[in-house]
Design an enzyme around this catalytic site. Structure first.
Site, mmCIF file in Angstrom:
data_model
loop_
_atom_site.group_PDB
_atom_site.id
_atom_site.type_symbol
_atom_site.label_atom_id
_atom_site.label_comp_id
_atom_site.label_asym_id
_atom_site.label_seq_id
_atom_site.Cartn_x
_atom_site.Cartn_y
_atom_site.Cartn_z
ATOM 1 N N HIS A 118 -3.455 -4.666 4.456
ATOM 2 C CA HIS A 118 -3.674 -3.483 5.609
ATOM 3 C C HIS A 118 -5.036 -2.922 5.453
ATOM 4 O O HIS A 118 -6.010 -4.033 3.804
ATOM 5 C CB HIS A 118 -2.919 -2.281 4.739
ATOM 6 C CG HIS A 118 -3.014 -0.705 5.500
ATOM 7 N ND1 HIS A 118 -4.268 0.089 5.064
ATOM 8 C CD2 HIS A 118 -2.035 -0.013 5.937
ATOM 9 C CE1 HIS A 118 -3.672 0.666 5.699
ATOM 10 N NE2 HIS A 118 -2.918 1.276 5.890
ATOM 11 N N LYS A 221 5.089 7.788 1.496
ATOM 12 C CA LYS A 221 5.394 7.166 1.345
ATOM 13 C C LYS A 221 7.031 7.367 1.048
ATOM 14 O O LYS A 221 8.224 6.231 1.949
ATOM 15 C CB LYS A 221 4.621 5.731 2.171
ATOM 16 C CG LYS A 221 3.710 5.697 3.071
ATOM 17 C CD LYS A 221 3.173 3.868 3.088
ATOM 18 C CE LYS A 221 1.916 4.352 3.389
ATOM 19 N NZ LYS A 221 1.491 4.836 4.876
HETATM 20 C C1 LIG Z 1 0.237 -1.550 3.048
HETATM 21 C C2 LIG Z 1 0.050 -0.346 2.804
HETATM 22 N N1 LIG Z 1 -1.557 -0.340 2.256
HETATM 23 C C3 LIG Z 1 -1.902 0.755 2.163
HETATM 24 C C4 LIG Z 1 -1.831 1.815 2.650
HETATM 25 C C5 LIG Z 1 -2.636 2.793 2.669
HETATM 26 O O1 LIG Z 1 -1.701 3.943 2.203
HETATM 27 P P1 LIG Z 1 -2.766 5.753 1.616
HETATM 28 O O2 LIG Z 1 -2.845 5.427 3.282
HETATM 29 O O3 LIG Z 1 -1.201 6.753 1.497
HETATM 30 O O4 LIG Z 1 -3.876 5.343 0.908
HETATM 31 C C6 LIG Z 1 -0.399 1.377 3.708
HETATM 32 C C7 LIG Z 1 -0.425 2.333 4.712
HETATM 33 O O5 LIG Z 1 0.133 2.485 5.647
HETATM 34 C C8 LIG Z 1 0.148 0.026 4.192
HETATM 35 O O6 LIG Z 1 1.365 0.673 4.979
#
Ligand SMILES: Cc1ncc(COP(=O)(O)O)c(C=O)c1O
Length: 402
Positions: A118, A221
């Protein structure tokens, strides 16, 4: 189906307001249960004061609830409480870690990561690489977009100083073989940073067993509130890890030309924290534990398999990921832009995600600009799956006319 969905839905107030909603976007954010909302409300309605510095009853109670939440989260991942740092979420946690290495890495060093990441796992390290000249290397994915141990071994070198890896991809949905990756990384002396944003809502994480240096996840999440998350940092690292933020509650002594820090986790939680968020996240972790992560995983698998089985007979649909472990279906409908298709789902009160999912590297690997994504969780049942498949067909047929 493993869980009693009718009973589970009673825990989520949104189903009272919107009984026919088909929520298939948990990979973006889960729905929120009353148990968590009640915990937030209790703090705001009955307490509402700052923690750690108060010398009166309600401040003690707020402090107690905040620290109890930390204990719950520590149990949730089998860490000790000094290793659990409350942050704003995965992005914040992962940036904290990367920033630390800005002062450590040299041009001869290597950072090993993957195209599954991500943006919040990848971009902080792209920045580190640009600023330190340390080289960014990538583990080659197999034909299904999975990381194999063989590919990891090929990419790991004696110069690898940090391995940055997602536990579960938010596009492909597969579990990465973390334990073996971490063991091999340690053989060359590398530190391992795990993005567990997609793993925490589905699988038991045991940081002692994994033996990673850092692990991050977000509350929103996993039935928790937005704006709160965790950074796990192995205790042996916290003494030398520089805080990113300086301010109230993180120091022992301050003079005109010096400061000494408290121990972890307080050293990394400068200023008044997200007290309600932490308490809410504690309540969410309780609920996940009560339902059981094994059962959640089985339930999600059963919905995923049921849906894939139906979708595979629908022509004009391209399923882009294989054997997801976390109930994610990433797909496109031939010749239809995902945002156009999403309008049909929305009309039918079905929430799915359309876009690049903040993971442009894997989208490029898939050869797609954007995709649709459906993701299942504890409040979904087979009837949600049926409605979803019907809408896929409806979207395909509707746009085929043009
Ligand atoms: C695999 C992964 N990493 C990191 C994130 C980032 O999370 P946040 O926006 O809650 O910081 C996400 C959010 O979709 C994710 O799916």
């Amino acid at each position: 189906m493993i869980l009693k969905v009718e009973k589970i839905r009673k825990l989520f107030p949104i189903y009272e307001e919107n009984p026919n909603i088909v929520y298939l976007d948990t990979a973006a954010s889960s729905l929120k249960p009353s148990q968590m909302i009640d915990a937030l409300n209790h703090y705001y309605q009955d307490l509402g004061v700052n923690i750690h510095r108060g010398v009166y009853k309600i401040a003690h109670e707020a402090t107690d609830l905040y620290e109890t939440a930390r204990e719950k989260l520590a149990r949730f991942i089998n860490a000790s409480t000094d290793e659990v740092i409350f942050t704003k979420g995965t992005t914040n946690s992962l940036n904290m870690v990367a920033n630390h290495y800005l002062d450590i890495l040299k041009p001869t060093d290597e950072i090993l990561t993957s195209e599954l990441e991500h943006h919040s796992s990848f971009l902080p390290w792209l920045n580190v690489s640009q600023k330190t000249q340390a080289k960014l290397n990538y583990i080659e994915l197999d034909k299904y977009g999975k990381i194999t141990i063989e590919a990891f071994k090929k990419a790991l070198t004696p110069n690898t100083k940090v391995v940055v890896i997602t536990a579960v991809s938010n596009v492909m949905g597969n579990k990465v073989p973390l334990k073996e990756i971490i063991r091999l990384a340690h053989e060359v002396g590398a530190h391992v940073v795990v993005d567990a944003a997609q793993a925490a809502p589905h699988f038991k994480l045991d940081v002692k067993e994994l033996n990673c240096e850092y692990l991050a996840f977000s509350g929103h999440k996993m039935l928790g509130p937005t704006g709160i998350g965790i950074l796990f940092m192995k205790s042996s690292l916290s003494q030398t890890f520089t805080p990113i933020e300086f301010g109230g509650e993180m120091i022992n002594r301050v003079s005109k030309d010096n400061m000494t820090f408290k121990n972890s986790p307080y050293k990394f939680e400068a200023g008044a924290p997200n007290i309600a968020g932490a308490i809410g996240l504690g309540a969410a972790a309780d609920l996940l534990t009560e339902i059981g992560l094994d059962k959640i995983s089985e339930h999600v698998d059963s919905l995923y398999e049921y849906t894939i089985d139906k979708l595979k007979d629908v022509d004009g649909i391209r399923i882009l990921n294989h054997d997801s472990d976390s109930g994610i279906i990433t797909f496109n409908i031939d010749d239809i832009h995902p945002h156009d298709a999403a309008s049909i789902f929305d009309k039918n009160n079905i929430c799915v995600r359309a876009g690049h999912h903040c993971a442009q590297l894997i989208l490029k690997w898939l050869g797609e600009e954007s995709t649709l994504r459906a993701s299942f969780y504890i409040y979904n049942d087979f009837s949600d799956c049926d409605k979803f498949v019907e809408s896929v067909i409806e979207a395909r047929d509707f746009f085929r006319k043009f």
